[in-house]
Design a protein around this motif. Structure first.
Motif: not given
Length: 304
Positions: A124-148, A184-188
């Motif tokens: 995450l670049n030093s002028d961008d921001i995550y929204l609340d619960s962004a990491v948890e949403k991505a974390w759960n989604a990656l655990k539930q599917n086989g995508s890299l 969108c890079q910061p969402t990856v």
């Protein structure tokens, strides 16, 4: 306090250089993430000349007396309490920061990733921001599917955090990615296996290293699109993406090297910004459109 496993950890790297105006908001957006994971947070400062280092260190000073909730190798994961904007809402955080001269943003991210210990990584670049619960949403989604790799919906915001527009995101398709970067890079968020399977970012690139990386990943792996708003990209006068000619010049050459061809979309826009770079005062719409189109066909036939 107990040992934890790599599969419980997400590593996020923040490259920074002279972003003292924004870095507080970036750091708080990471430290305040809520979820059932441990967060390995690494700030890679390139030897900033503004007050960035002081700001980065202020957050490090919150940790020495914080409760230790987990151990991994020689890292302690801790919980901050009693601090309104930074109370820890995940299982624990390891906060590391470095300030030293580097070879640019791409080099800084790679340095951070080489230190990262998580099973999932991001930057995450030093002028961008995550929204609340962004990491948890991505974390759960990656655990539930086989995508890299995974990406979500992103927003563009201004210097004061005001909404400007949605990033033009689309569900993933490789041929469409070649035609246009809908990611969108910061969402990856990426499984750490990507580093052994695909390698690191290309440090010869200063503008489109993210896009080039998505193209390399997608040669053998599909991205998972998560239809959730995860992050914001800040648009201001110092952002690299505001340097249109340089950005597009790098993209068309990169595509030729990585994909073997340059898409019509990128080539046309490169022709447009090239012409504006040489003739900045040509504003007659019909003449400009005609000259750009001629130059586009010339590039298509003889260069790309």
């Amino acid at each position: 306090m107990h040992p934890i496993s790599q599969n419980q950890i997400i590593s996020i790297v923040t490259p920074s250089y002279n972003q003292g105006e924004f870095i507080d908001r970036t750091i708080r957006s990471i430290l305040s993430q809520e979820g059932s994971f441990y967060l390995d947070f690494i700030v890679m400062d390139g030897g900033s000349k503004d007050d960035s280092v002081n700001r980065i260190k202020e957050y490090a000073d919150l940790f020495p007396n914080a409760e230790v909730t987990g151990l991994y190798q020689d890292l302690r994961f801790q919980k901050i309490t009693g601090h309104t904007s930074c109370n820890t809402r995940c299982l624990g955080i390891s906060y590391r920061w470095f300030s030293e001269k580097d070879n640019g943003q791409t080099h800084a991210i790679n340095k951070g990733w080489k230190l990262a210990i998580g099973s999932v990584i991001a930057w995450l670049n030093s002028d961008d921001i995550y929204l609340d619960s962004a990491v948890e949403k991505a974390w759960n989604a990656l655990k539930q599917n086989g995508s890299l790799a995974l990406y979500g919906i992103g927003l563009h915001i201004d210097k004061e955090d005001q909404f400007l527009e949605f990033y033009p995101v689309e569900p993933f398709h490789r041929e469409r990615l070649i035609d246009y970067c809908m990611i969108c890079q910061p969402t990856v968020f990426l499984k750490a296996d990507v580093l052994s399977k695909v390698g690191y970012l290309n440090e010869s690139l200063g503008y489109c290293m993210d896009y080039e990386y998505w193209l390399r990943i997608s040669k053998e792996n599909s991205f998972w699109f998560l239809p959730e708003i995860l992050a914001c990209t800040r648009i201001h006068e110092n952002t690299k993406t505001s340097q249109n000619y340089n950005v597009h010049r790098e993209i068309v050459q990169m595509q030729k090297n990585v994909v073997g061809k340059t898409s019509n979309h990128w080539l046309f826009h490169f022709a447009h910004y090239s012409f504006k770079n040489v003739f900045p005062n040509l504003n007659h719409p019909i003449l400009l459109k005609s000259f750009v189109r001629l130059y586009y066909y010339y590039l298509k036939l003889f260069s790309f």
